[in-house]
Design a protein around this motif. Structure first.
Motif, PDB file in Angstrom:
ATOM      1  N   ARG A  31       4.409   1.686  47.369  1.00 36.99           N
ATOM      2  CA  ARG A  31       5.572   2.272  46.690  1.00 36.99           C
ATOM      3  C   ARG A  31       5.664   1.793  45.244  1.00 36.99           C
ATOM      4  N   ASP A  32       5.487   0.497  45.039  1.00 39.75           N
ATOM      5  CA  ASP A  32       5.579  -0.041  43.681  1.00 39.75           C
ATOM      6  C   ASP A  32       4.477   0.525  42.787  1.00 39.75           C
ATOM      7  N   GLY A  33       3.299   0.652  43.356  1.00 35.51           N
ATOM      8  CA  GLY A  33       2.196   1.212  42.574  1.00 35.51           C
ATOM      9  C   GLY A  33       2.471   2.649  42.166  1.00 35.51           C
ATOM     10  N   PHE A  34       3.007   3.446  43.084  1.00 37.32           N
ATOM     11  CA  PHE A  34       3.319   4.842  42.751  1.00 37.32           C
ATOM     12  C   PHE A  34       4.443   4.911  41.726  1.00 37.32           C
ATOM     13  N   ALA A  35       5.394   3.987  41.823  1.00 34.11           N
ATOM     14  CA  ALA A  35       6.510   3.963  40.868  1.00 34.11           C
ATOM     15  C   ALA A  35       6.026   3.658  39.453  1.00 34.11           C
ATOM     16  N   GLN A  36       4.885   3.015  39.320  1.00 30.08           N
ATOM     17  CA  GLN A  36       4.326   2.700  38.006  1.00 30.08           C
ATOM     18  C   GLN A  36       3.394   3.818  37.522  1.00 30.08           C
ATOM     19  N   ARG A  37       3.758   5.051  37.846  1.00 27.84           N
ATOM     20  CA  ARG A  37       2.871   6.181  37.549  1.00 27.84           C
ATOM     21  C   ARG A  37       2.625   6.394  36.060  1.00 27.84           C
ATOM     22  N   GLU A  38       3.583   6.011  35.216  1.00 26.63           N
ATOM     23  CA  GLU A  38       3.330   6.133  33.780  1.00 26.63           C
ATOM     24  C   GLU A  38       2.133   5.287  33.365  1.00 26.63           C
ATOM     25  N   LEU A  39       1.959   4.149  34.040  1.00 26.40           N
ATOM     26  CA  LEU A  39       0.846   3.255  33.739  1.00 26.40           C
ATOM     27  C   LEU A  39      -0.473   3.863  34.190  1.00 26.40           C
ATOM     28  N   TRP A  40      -0.566   4.236  35.471  1.00 29.65           N
ATOM     29  CA  TRP A  40      -1.856   4.717  35.962  1.00 29.65           C
ATOM     30  C   TRP A  40      -2.191   6.125  35.486  1.00 29.65           C
ATOM     31  N   LEU A  41      -1.181   6.934  35.188  1.00 34.06           N
ATOM     32  CA  LEU A  41      -1.470   8.242  34.599  1.00 34.06           C
ATOM     33  C   LEU A  41      -2.089   8.074  33.216  1.00 34.06           C
ATOM     34  N   SER A  42      -1.539   7.156  32.445  1.00 29.34           N
ATOM     35  CA  SER A  42      -2.057   6.890  31.102  1.00 29.34           C
ATOM     36  C   SER A  42      -3.442   6.260  31.155  1.00 29.34           C
ATOM     37  N   LEU A  43      -3.618   5.280  32.024  1.00 28.28           N
ATOM     38  CA  LEU A  43      -4.915   4.602  32.120  1.00 28.28           C
ATOM     39  C   LEU A  43      -6.011   5.558  32.588  1.00 28.28           C
ATOM     40  N   GLY A  44      -5.686   6.409  33.558  1.00 23.17           N
ATOM     41  CA  GLY A  44      -6.674   7.369  34.056  1.00 23.17           C
ATOM     42  C   GLY A  44      -7.127   8.336  32.982  1.00 23.17           C
ATOM     43  N   TRP A  45      -6.181   8.812  32.163  1.00 21.32           N
ATOM     44  CA  TRP A  45      -6.532   9.716  31.083  1.00 21.32           C
ATOM     45  C   TRP A  45      -7.331   8.999  29.995  1.00 21.32           C
ATOM     46  N   GLN A  46      -6.964   7.754  29.719  1.00 22.42           N
ATOM     47  CA  GLN A  46      -7.692   6.978  28.727  1.00 22.42           C
ATOM     48  C   GLN A  46      -9.124   6.693  29.175  1.00 22.42           C
ATOM     49  N   ASP A  47      -9.339   6.549  30.487  1.00 19.91           N
ATOM     50  CA  ASP A  47     -10.698   6.328  30.995  1.00 19.91           C
ATOM     51  C   ASP A  47     -11.618   7.475  30.590  1.00 19.91           C
ATOM     52  N   ILE A  48     -11.106   8.696  30.731  1.00 16.80           N
ATOM     53  CA  ILE A  48     -11.915   9.872  30.402  1.00 16.80           C
ATOM     54  C   ILE A  48     -12.132   9.968  28.893  1.00 16.80           C
ATOM     55  N   LYS A  49     -11.073   9.740  28.130  1.00 15.65           N
ATOM     56  CA  LYS A  49     -11.196   9.811  26.677  1.00 15.65           C
ATOM     57  C   LYS A  49     -12.153   8.742  26.151  1.00 15.65           C
ATOM     58  N   GLN A  50     -12.112   7.569  26.738  1.00 14.03           N
ATOM     59  CA  GLN A  50     -12.977   6.474  26.304  1.00 14.03           C
ATOM     60  C   GLN A  50     -14.449   6.772  26.609  1.00 14.03           C
ATOM     61  N   ARG A  51     -14.676   7.390  27.768  1.00 10.10           N
ATOM     62  CA  ARG A  51     -16.054   7.689  28.161  1.00 10.10           C
ATOM     63  C   ARG A  51     -16.710   8.683  27.202  1.00 10.10           C
ATOM     64  N   TYR A  52     -15.912   9.615  26.681  1.00  8.50           N
ATOM     65  CA  TYR A  52     -16.467  10.656  25.820  1.00  8.50           C
ATOM     66  C   TYR A  52     -15.930  10.558  24.391  1.00  8.50           C
ATOM     67  N   ARG A  53     -15.634   9.340  23.975  1.00  7.32           N
ATOM     68  CA  ARG A  53     -15.150   9.122  22.621  1.00  7.32           C
ATOM     69  C   ARG A  53     -16.218   9.528  21.605  1.00  7.32           C
ATOM     70  N   ARG A  54     -15.772  10.195  20.527  1.00  7.30           N
ATOM     71  CA  ARG A  54     -16.632  10.689  19.447  1.00  7.30           C
ATOM     72  C   ARG A  54     -17.537  11.833  19.893  1.00  7.30           C
ATOM     73  N   SER A  55     -17.307  12.376  21.085  1.00  8.37           N
ATOM     74  CA  SER A  55     -18.039  13.552  21.528  1.00  8.37           C
ATOM     75  C   SER A  55     -17.272  14.801  21.107  1.00  8.37           C
ATOM     76  N   VAL A  56     -17.996  15.837  20.713  1.00  7.77           N
ATOM     77  CA  VAL A  56     -17.352  17.045  20.195  1.00  7.77           C
ATOM     78  C   VAL A  56     -16.567  17.772  21.279  1.00  7.77           C
ATOM     79  N   ILE A  57     -17.175  17.953  22.442  1.00 10.08           N
ATOM     80  CA  ILE A  57     -16.491  18.698  23.509  1.00 10.08           C
ATOM     81  C   ILE A  57     -15.932  17.791  24.592  1.00 10.08           C
ATOM     82  N   GLY A  58     -16.098  16.498  24.454  1.00 16.89           N
ATOM     83  CA  GLY A  58     -15.441  15.544  25.337  1.00 16.89           C
ATOM     84  C   GLY A  58     -15.783  15.705  26.807  1.00 16.89           C
TER      85      GLY A  58
END
Length: 290
Positions: A31-58
């Protein structure tokens, strides 16, 4: 005087036992982990952006890679199995898209806590945050691959075969996501303790890829008759076949048997039961194991 008597006399009663290994704490972590969804939603999106950083089509490089792989496999095995390309390529493409979601949940789930060692030791958050982050990331990658499916719908006329029953793919995908969570919890915990589990799962996943009807069809085996038809029963012993079928069949407009859903639902209940038990007993030890 006994130790228990000294304890009672000093505190006015017996000391309370730790509740770190209780079901209450296990469910609280979820429950606590799900309540911290702003954290894991942001981290999950950052994982993808970081993997394809400086790529044209990401992240769409994932889409291109999946599309090329599906096209190559579809054209080759369509010729080998003598199945029309406009029928077989959608079958392979959707199967590969769903398989990528399933296999990533197993492979990355087995290392979810090891990969987040720094955050686990430094960030005071629920352990399940890292599981939700992983599942969210895989769901985003799955959404990127759905672009291939949309193109295929019109390029090969798959939309003509779709009915209202095709909407069953939505709860089927949700069910796979629910299963990805318990897989990550259970395998993640035990792989943190026993580091040999992750490479074993890697080998098993590769084997299951060959045994799961992605590049071949059960219908082609049944059409051959004899011993080939009997091997279809062996294919159904593979649990991933049922997970694949509940999503792929409605997405390409094929008929589907209800028993696939029953098997997946049964595995989901058993899997979550095992995951809760593992979380209850070993949740507090993960920070020391990593």
């Amino acid at each position: 005087m006994s130790a228990s008597a000294i304890e009672t006399e000093a505190t006015g009663g017996p000391l309370p036992t730790s509740d770190s290994q209780t079901f209450r704490r296990a469910f609280k972590d979820l429950r606590d982990g799900f309540a911290q969804r702003e954290l894991w939603l942001s981290l999950g999106w950052q994982d993808i952006k970081q993997r394809y950083r400086r790529s044209v089509i990401g992240p769409f490089w994932i889409t291109i890679a999946t599309g090329v792989q599906a096209a190559a496999m579809g054209i080759l095995y369509s010729a080998l199995l003598d199945i029309p390309l406009d029928e077989f390529l959608p079958y392979v493409t959707v199967g590969l898209i769903v398989w990528n979601l399933i296999s990533a949940s197993i492979l990355e789930g087995s290392e979810v806590f090891i990969a987040n060692e720094g955050l686990i030791k430094q960030l005071p958050s629920a352990l399940s945050v890292h599981v939700y982050r992983l599942v969210w990331r895989q769901l985003l990658l799955f959404a990127h691959n759905l672009v291939i499916y949309v193109v295929m719908l019109f390029a090969f006329g798959v939309w003509r075969h779709l009915t209202w029953m095709s909407l069953a793919a939505i709860p089927a995908i949700a069910l796979i996501v629910v299963n990805a969570a318990w897989v990550s919890i259970m395998f993640g915990i035990f792989s943190t303790r026993y580091r040999d589990i992750a490479p074993i799962l890697g080998s098993m996943t590769l084997l299951l890829f060959v045994l799961t009807p992605i590049m071949w069809t059960t219908q082609s085996l049944e059409a051959q008759g004899g011993q080939a038809a009997e091997r279809v029963k062996l294919a159904e012993l593979n649990p991933l076949f049922h997970y694949l079928d509940i999503v792929r069949a409605p997405m390409i407009g094929q008929d589907q048997q209800a028993y696939h859903w029953y098997i997946v639902l049964a595995i989901t209940v058993v899997g979550w039961t095992a995951a809760i038990l593992a979380l209850r007993k070993y949740r507090a030890r993960v920070p020391y194991w990593v």
